[in-house]
Design an enzyme around this catalytic site. Structure first.
Site: not given
Ligand code: MRU
Length: 361
Positions: A49-50, A200, A241, A251-252
């Protein structure tokens, strides 16, 4: 707000984190005593996680300063630590932001290197808590407005990956508005994408929402479009991120497809982020954001608890099949309804971002 944080200091001034690879099945903590431990924790996704990657890297530099002094090493030891931590993961810009902040503090301090590193890392952690709280303050009215429009009926929110407190220090980015809405008595239900390959969503977001008594339902990654077509999603909210100057959002992996489906169904797509996730040095997210590629075994195996209650990895394809494992994708700004930041809500555009953060001009 919470019963625990994701990173904390020990009595002997080392660092401790939760081993997120073992959640939700086991709550195991890991002590970080050297900068190599911090590098390993980031690389192996003990922490992820960023914002949490940034906080861990900051404490990694504190540990490097401590080792440098204790082992009577010269400045090249610290340079090595900065390089190793910089190379630990490529996409989340918070990592580089935190390391730059540590470098700047150390370059400008007058002698007390250890105290300076300790204080700066501590400040990065405390700032993240307050920043995420404020993201909630600004995101809450969006949920409130939908709730009012629905005459108090449940607001259905879809999210991808984990941008909750486990990705930050406390509160989380996307969960902060959700937790604050629940505290206000607003009825909320969260659709949790499982988020293959590392899950996640099912491992972390579902765990976190369970702990906070937030009604939620786990869905396979491909279900979101169907739910949207049937009026079962009121808003999408994801973390990021790295978000560029013009509002492109990394992002993911899979986030982009959710944004496309949201657009097609007229559903608002929000991105919650601390300003530490803005990368104002680049504009074009597709061309300029480095996308992490991880080991193919993460795709080929699923990891979980077996019938005997033991954690194990299960192969889900022919052993010789090749898999590709891109960790992130980029959602172009035109698919993003608004960014929710600690200073307020803005358009996903250079103009919008600069109105809230004029110092980034
Ligand atoms: O690979 P991960 O688990 O580090 O990816 C995390 C995400 O994509 C999160 O959505 C992002 O870092 C935001 S965390 C507030």
């Amino acid at each position: 707000m919470s019963t625990f944080r994701t990173i904390w200091t020990t009595e002997d001034r080392f660092i401790e984190v939760i081993d997120q690879r073992k959640l939700p099945h086991e709550f195991v903590t890991v002590k970080l005593s050297t900068y190599r431990d911090a590098e390993h924790a980031i690389k192996e996704m003990i922490v992820r996680g960023a914002p949490l990657i940034g906080a861990t890297a900051a404490y990694g530099i504190y540990l490097a300063v401590r080792e440098m002094i204790e082992k009577e090493e010269d400045g090249s030891f610290l340079d090595e630590a900065f390089s190793a931590l910089r190379a630990s993961r490529p996409t989340a810009v918070n990592l580089f932001w935190a390391l730059d902040r540590m470098r700047n503090a150390l370059d400008n301090c007058e002698g007390n290197f250890l105290g300076t590193a300790w204080n700066m890392a501590g400040q990065i952690v405390e700032d993240d808590v307050e920043t995420c709280r404020m993201i909630g303050v600004h995101g809450l009215p969006i949920i409130e407005e939908i709730s009012t429009r629905k005459k108090g009926e449940v607001v259905n929110i879809l999210t991808h990956c984990n941008a909750g407190m486990l990705g930050c220090v406390e509160w989380g980015t996307i969960t902060s508005p959700i937790y604050q809405a629940i505290q206000k008595g607003i009825k909320v239900h969260v659709w949790v994408d499982e988020t293959r390959p590392r899950n996640q969503g099912s491992n972390l977001t579902a765990y976190e929402l369970t702990r906070h008594n937030v009604p939620h339902t786990l869905i396979v990654d491909n279900a979101g479009g169907h739910l949207m077509q049937h009026g079962m999603v009121d808003m999408v909210i994801v973390g990021t991120d790295r978000t560029t100057r013009n509002g492109d959002v990394a992002n993911k992996i899979g986030t982009y497809l959710k944004a496309l489906a949201a657009k097609d169904n007229g559903i608002p797509f929000y991105v919650a982020l601390p300003s530490t996730t803005l990368d104002m040095s680049i504009k074009d997210g597709l061309k300029e954001i480095p996308i992490e590629e991880r080991n193919q075994d993460e795709v080929k195996y699923v990891y979980g608890k077996n019938a005997e209650g033991k954690l194990e990895a299960i192969l889900i394809c022919p052993e010789t099949t090749n898999a590709s494992n891109y960790g992130f994708d980029v959602t172009p700004s035109h698919l993003v309804t608004k960014l929710i930041t600690e200073r307020g809500v803005c358009d996903a555009s250079e103009k919008g971002i600069l109105e809230l953060f004029p110092e980034f001009e």
